[in-house]
Design an enzyme around this catalytic site. Sequence first.
Site, mmCIF file in Angstrom:
data_model
loop_
_atom_site.group_PDB
_atom_site.id
_atom_site.type_symbol
_atom_site.label_atom_id
_atom_site.label_comp_id
_atom_site.label_asym_id
_atom_site.label_seq_id
_atom_site.Cartn_x
_atom_site.Cartn_y
_atom_site.Cartn_z
ATOM 1 N NE ARG A 1 -3.310 2.523 2.629
ATOM 2 C CZ ARG A 1 -3.378 3.309 3.701
ATOM 3 N NH1 ARG A 1 -2.878 2.914 4.866
ATOM 4 N NH2 ARG A 1 -3.960 4.478 3.625
ATOM 5 C CG HIS B 1 -1.246 8.649 3.800
ATOM 6 N ND1 HIS B 1 -1.391 7.292 3.968
ATOM 7 C CD2 HIS B 1 -0.904 9.116 5.024
ATOM 8 C CE1 HIS B 1 -1.140 6.952 5.226
ATOM 9 N NE2 HIS B 1 -0.832 8.055 5.891
ATOM 10 C CD GLU C 1 -5.267 7.198 9.981
ATOM 11 O OE1 GLU C 1 -4.733 8.243 10.391
ATOM 12 O OE2 GLU C 1 -4.978 6.062 10.436
ATOM 13 C CG ASN D 1 -5.423 2.943 8.696
ATOM 14 O OD1 ASN D 1 -5.431 2.006 7.893
ATOM 15 N ND2 ASN D 1 -4.970 4.137 8.384
ATOM 16 C CE1 TYR E 1 -0.495 1.901 13.640
ATOM 17 C CE2 TYR E 1 -2.398 3.092 12.824
ATOM 18 C CZ TYR E 1 -1.140 2.558 12.623
ATOM 19 O OH TYR E 1 -0.528 2.682 11.397
HETATM 20 C C1 FCB Z 1 -1.693 6.681 11.018
HETATM 21 C C2 FCB Z 1 -1.203 7.246 9.698
HETATM 22 C C3 FCB Z 1 0.138 6.728 9.273
HETATM 23 C C4 FCB Z 1 1.080 6.578 10.435
HETATM 24 C C5 FCB Z 1 0.427 5.821 11.563
HETATM 25 C C6 FCB Z 1 1.326 5.598 12.745
HETATM 26 O O1 FCB Z 1 -2.584 7.581 11.587
HETATM 27 O O2 FCB Z 1 -2.132 6.960 8.679
HETATM 28 O O3 FCB Z 1 0.625 7.590 8.267
HETATM 29 O O4 FCB Z 1 1.573 7.803 10.820
HETATM 30 O O5 FCB Z 1 -0.719 6.484 11.989
#
Ligand code: FCB
Length: 452
Positions: free
Chosen positions: A79, A123, A168, A298, A300
Site C-alpha cells: 500500500r 495521505h 483517515e 486502520n 492501533y
Molecule cells: C496513522 C497514519 C500513518 C502513520 C500511523 C502511525 O494515523 O495513517 O501515516 O503515521 O498512523
Amino acid sequence: MTADFLQFPDGFLWGAATASYQIEGAWDEDGKGESIWDRFCHTPGYVLGGDTGDVACDHYHRWREDIQLMAQLGLKGYRLSISWPRVLPEGKGQVNPAGLDAYSRLVDGLLAQSIQPFVTLYHWDLPQALQDEGGWANRDSAHWFQEYADVVSQWLGDRVSGWITHNEPWVIAFLGYYMGVHAPGIQDLPAAIQVSHHLLLSHGLAVPVLRSNSAQGTQVGITLNLSPVHAATESEADQAAARRQDGYLNRWFLGPLFKGDYPEDMLELLERHSAAAPTVESGDMEAIGVPIDFLGVNYYSRGVVRADPEGGPLQATGVRPEGSEYTEMDWEIYPAGLYELLTHLHNEYDGPAMYITENGAAFADELVDDAVEDPRRVAYLRDHFAAAWQAIEEGVDLRGYFVWSLMDNFEWALGYSKRFGIVYVDYEMQRRIPKRSALWYKDVIARNGIEE
Ligand code: FCB
C-alpha cells in the site's frame, strides 16, 4: 496443519503500507509542487526537532532497492500513496508527466515481483497551491480531488489492484483543522466539521471516476482510523461519554458512508455546543453513499474515556488504563479491540469486505551488530493477527492485512523520533536492515498463518 496453527484463507493479501510524504523525500525534484506538509515542516515550531520530509527514506530514488526488499519478504501487497503535488504541482490544471512516470515505474516494478499495488490517493500531502485557496475547507476541494483522481487513474487504472480515496479523514479534518497539530495547523472546529464533509464528498465524487478509468476487478475503497471506545466505568455518565467519543471518531464517517447520513446524536451535539453542523447540499449524501468494494481499517488501539464537563464539546476525557502495556506512542496495546472492531463493523454495517490497511507499533529499536531484535513488535503483530483470524473464523470478510510500516519513516509531528517499521532505516547512510519482525513476518506470509 496442526490444530494449533491459525491458518488464514487462501489468497489472503499480506502486505505492508507506507505513505508518500513519510518516505519519498525529493520534496522539490522533477517538477513537484510544494505540499502543505512541506510548508508545515519548513515552518519552525510545528514538528519535533525541526524534522522534515525533505529527504525522509529517500524512497523516490531508492524505490528499486525497496521493491527488492519487499520481494525478499514475500509481500503479496504493498500500500503506497501518491503525492498529489508531484502529479499536479498546482493541484489542478497542468499535469507533471515526470511525477506520473515515477509512479508508473513503481507500479510496474511491483507487478514484476507479483506484488499487488494498493494506492491511496490522499495521505495528507495536499498541494500548497490549493491550501492557498482554502484547502479542504473550500467546497471546490471535492472537485479538485475528483480531477486529481481522474488524472491518476487514467494513468495507472489498468495496473492497480485497489484504490483508496482517503487515508483517515478524521485525522485530516480534526488534527489538521481543529487541534492544529497536523498541516495546515488550523484550530477551528466548525471549519474541521466542514472539512470532514468535503472529504467525504470528494470521496463520493471520485469513486465513479476511479471505476470508469480502471480495469475490471479493481477494487475501490476508503480507509478510516477506527477504534472501539470503552467507558472508564459502568456509570451512566461515562457510558454516554464513550458513546459521544464513538460518534466523533467512528460513526461520524461510517454513518454517511454506509447509512446515508451523519449520526443524529452528533448533529445535535455539534449544533448545541458549537453551532458547527456541516453545510450539506442536496445530493451530497447520495454521492457519499456510493457503494464501495471495501472498507480499509486502520487500527492501533482502543479508546477509554470518562465523562468530563471540562472535556470540550464532547465532554469526555481520555483515560490511560493501568496495568496495560504501551507502545512508544503511548498507545495501549489492545489486540482484543481489533476483534471487537471487525465483528462490530461486520454486524452493524452489513458485512462489508475489509482490509486492515494499517496496524503496527512503534518501539525504541536499536541496531546492534547490524541486527534489530524487536520481540515486542513481533508479539504485537502476532496478537493482532490472531484477533483478525478469530474475526475471519466468525464470518468477517477480511481480505488482507497491511502492516504499518514497511520501514521506519517520518512520523508526522513527531518527526523521526518514532520507529514503526518492520525494516530499520539508518537515515544517515540510508541503509535498510530488516528487523526480527520482518523476518518473522516473512515466515507468516510463506505459511499463510501463525502458530497459536
Ligand atoms: C496513522 C497514519 C500513518 C502513520 C500511523 C502511525 O494515523 O495513517 O501515516 O503515521 O498512523
